[in-house]
Design a protein around this motif. Structure first.
Motif, PDB file in Angstrom:
ATOM      1  N   GLY A 108     -26.061  -5.260  42.118  1.00  0.00           N
ATOM      2  CA  GLY A 108     -26.786  -5.065  40.891  1.00  0.00           C
ATOM      3  C   GLY A 108     -25.870  -3.877  40.299  1.00  0.00           C
ATOM      4  O   GLY A 108     -24.775  -3.219  41.139  1.00  0.00           O
ATOM      5  N   ASP A 109     -25.841  -3.488  38.913  1.00  0.00           N
ATOM      6  CA  ASP A 109     -25.048  -2.701  38.461  1.00  0.00           C
ATOM      7  C   ASP A 109     -25.770  -1.406  37.775  1.00  0.00           C
ATOM      8  O   ASP A 109     -26.959  -1.520  37.909  1.00  0.00           O
ATOM      9  CB  ASP A 109     -23.870  -3.322  37.440  1.00  0.00           C
ATOM     10  CG  ASP A 109     -24.745  -3.926  36.238  1.00  0.00           C
ATOM     11  OD1 ASP A 109     -25.925  -3.753  36.256  1.00  0.00           O
ATOM     12  OD2 ASP A 109     -24.060  -5.101  35.803  1.00  0.00           O
ATOM     13  N   HIS A 110     -25.037  -0.643  36.950  1.00  0.00           N
ATOM     14  CA  HIS A 110     -25.546   0.507  36.401  1.00  0.00           C
ATOM     15  C   HIS A 110     -26.402   0.398  35.082  1.00  0.00           C
ATOM     16  O   HIS A 110     -25.886   0.567  34.073  1.00  0.00           O
ATOM     17  CB  HIS A 110     -24.450   1.426  36.225  1.00  0.00           C
ATOM     18  CG  HIS A 110     -24.809   2.861  36.381  1.00  0.00           C
ATOM     19  ND1 HIS A 110     -25.454   3.805  37.384  1.00  0.00           N
ATOM     20  CD2 HIS A 110     -24.875   4.045  35.455  1.00  0.00           C
ATOM     21  CE1 HIS A 110     -25.649   4.800  37.243  1.00  0.00           C
ATOM     22  NE2 HIS A 110     -25.430   5.120  36.061  1.00  0.00           N
ATOM     23  N   THR A 111     -27.283  -0.757  35.021  1.00  0.00           N
ATOM     24  CA  THR A 111     -27.903  -1.034  33.628  1.00  0.00           C
ATOM     25  C   THR A 111     -29.444  -1.045  33.627  1.00  0.00           C
ATOM     26  O   THR A 111     -29.953  -0.958  34.755  1.00  0.00           O
ATOM     27  CB  THR A 111     -27.351  -2.486  33.243  1.00  0.00           C
ATOM     28  OG1 THR A 111     -27.632  -3.254  34.454  1.00  0.00           O
ATOM     29  CG2 THR A 111     -25.782  -2.584  32.940  1.00  0.00           C
ATOM     30  N   TRP A 112     -30.010  -1.196  32.563  1.00  0.00           N
ATOM     31  CA  TRP A 112     -31.553  -1.222  32.411  1.00  0.00           C
ATOM     32  C   TRP A 112     -32.333  -2.079  33.055  1.00  0.00           C
ATOM     33  O   TRP A 112     -33.336  -1.862  33.768  1.00  0.00           O
ATOM     34  CB  TRP A 112     -31.812  -1.029  30.953  1.00  0.00           C
ATOM     35  CG  TRP A 112     -31.436   0.383  30.360  1.00  0.00           C
ATOM     36  CD1 TRP A 112     -30.724   0.844  29.732  1.00  0.00           C
ATOM     37  CD2 TRP A 112     -32.360   1.591  30.617  1.00  0.00           C
ATOM     38  NE1 TRP A 112     -30.866   2.333  29.391  1.00  0.00           N
ATOM     39  CE2 TRP A 112     -32.225   2.556  29.864  1.00  0.00           C
ATOM     40  CE3 TRP A 112     -33.856   1.726  31.234  1.00  0.00           C
ATOM     41  CZ2 TRP A 112     -32.684   3.914  29.840  1.00  0.00           C
ATOM     42  CZ3 TRP A 112     -34.468   2.926  31.201  1.00  0.00           C
ATOM     43  CH2 TRP A 112     -34.084   3.871  30.456  1.00  0.00           C
ATOM     44  N   PRO A 113     -31.946  -3.346  33.173  1.00  0.00           N
ATOM     45  CA  PRO A 113     -32.766  -4.351  33.764  1.00  0.00           C
ATOM     46  C   PRO A 113     -32.993  -4.005  35.273  1.00  0.00           C
ATOM     47  O   PRO A 113     -34.441  -4.167  35.768  1.00  0.00           O
ATOM     48  CB  PRO A 113     -31.856  -5.756  33.693  1.00  0.00           C
ATOM     49  CG  PRO A 113     -31.195  -5.549  32.437  1.00  0.00           C
ATOM     50  CD  PRO A 113     -30.644  -3.936  32.424  1.00  0.00           C
TER      51      PRO A 113
END
Length: 389
Positions: A353-358
């Motif tokens: 996962g990354d640095h985002t809202w989902p």
């Protein structure tokens, strides 16, 4: 950018005929004509809007939203003047906002005390991020968390701290004073909260994840549960120093919408840099600029070693392992190891996962169930995420 949807053109009935035809169709189907949309509920009255160092107006409903309200306030803490003899940023008491989500039955159950979650935004973010991007109302409803959620302004690059000395703009932001010494008691004075450590939680994403962990460690008498979503946990790492430096030098100091400046300042203002923050003035000199003795009390990994999180029974860390979260993941692992060495076993969820809202929204949903005792068997709804032992 939003695009307007298109539909094939068609003949449209005059408004009165269309209304009548629709009414006949509904009646034939045995259905009631829908009543007009209910008016927004009258906001609760704040009994002590001017208290605990805060001067505030009344609650204002957020248009078209669930029971979300904004309150505009001022405080001397945000922009503390350093040298009274020197010119400074104006105004010294800028108006800032706090967004508050109230329980759906808040006004119909006046005798019920509610728990409170303080939810912090990330860098270059704003007080409304968790509602406009994080869908806070839907997440809390799905998790059965019918409590109060407080979403305060934290500055574009405030780092949830009291700055040690002044910037070239002759101010030393005091975000910690505002949040911990003013806002927390102000919320308890104006809303029907439990007013207890057991009924008070804190969480945040990215810079706000650092802020939540920092506050939780320094104020373990105020909170019973805490979480960081993609949080900064070790401010001594070179990549963290570089990130902090970039944020405080490049991001405007105004605690408003991203990109906004206070008063007359704009991107074309001459010598604009004097109104931004050089890194050395945040927590004191770091290893690039000098000694780091002042940093341990600001650093979650060191607060863990100092056993500041030992009173917590609900502590959670979430991070992805992909680009944007990769370095953060390493520091989360370090903090996890420091906690375990002191007998604290937090809920640690990681995966691709990354640095985002989902991902942050799923993290919050998991944390809310966790603090309510549901303790999901799997880590969030992020595919493939696992619980670290």
């Amino acid at each position: 950018m939003r695009t307007r949807s298109t539909v094939p053109s068609r003949r449209v009935l005059p408004r009165r005929l269309a209304t009548a035809a629709a009414a006949v169709a509904l009646a034939a189907a045995g259905l009631a004509w829908p009543s007009p949309a209910a008016a927004a509920p009258t906001p609760p009255t704040l009994p002590a809007p001017v208290s605990h160092g805060i001067t505030a107006g009344q609650l204002v409903p957020v248009a078209g939203s669930a029971p979300l309200y904004d309150v505009t306030l001022t405080t001397d803490a945000i922009y503390k003047r350093v040298d009274p003899a020197q010119p400074t940023v104006t105004p010294l008491r800028p108006s800032i906002k706090v967004r508050i989500l109230l329980p759906t039955n808040y006004q119909t159950n006046p005798a019920t005390p509610y728990k409170t979650l303080y939810l912090l935004h990330g860098g270059n973010g704003d007080f409304d991020d968790w509602s406009t991007q994080g869908d806070i109302a839907s997440i809390t409803a799905a998790a059965g968390f019918n409590q109060i959620v407080v979403m305060p302004e934290g500055g574009n690059a405030g780092w949830y701290s009291n700055w040690v000395t002044g910037t070239n703009g002759n101010i030393a932001p005091q975000w910690e004073t505002f949040h911990m010494q003013q806002l927390v008691p102000w919320i308890d004075a104006n809303f029907n909260t439990t007013g207890t450590k057991a009924g008070r939680y804190i969480a945040g994403l990215s810079m706000g994840g650092y802020g939540a962990l920092r506050y939780a460690g320094r104020y373990n008498n105020l909170f019973s549960a805490a979480a960081g979503f993609s949080p900064g946990t070790n401010i001594e790492m070179p990549w963290a120093q570089s990130l902090i430096h970039g944020s405080v030098v490049q991001v405007p100091l105004a605690p408003t919408a991203p990109g906004a400046f206070i008063g007359p300042y704009s991107a074309s203002t001459p010598n604009l840099a004097q109104y931004q923050y050089p890194l050395g003035w945040l927590w004191g000199p770091h290893q690039v600029f000098g000694p780091t003795e002042q940093w341990d009390a600001q650093n979650p990994v060191k607060l863990a070693t100092a056993e500041k999180y030992n009173p917590y029974t609900k502590l959670a860390l979430y991070s992805g392992t992909d680009q944007g979260d990769g370095a953060i993941h390493g520091s989360v692992v370090d903090m996890h190891n420091n906690l375990k060495a002191k007998g604290v076993y937090p809920r640690v969820c990681t995966g691709s996962g990354d640095h985002t809202w989902p991902f942050w929204k799923n993290d919050l949903a998991d944390f809310l169930r966790y603090v309510q005792g549901q303790t999901p068997a799997t880590c969030t709804t992020n595919p493939g995420w696992t619980l670290k032992p």
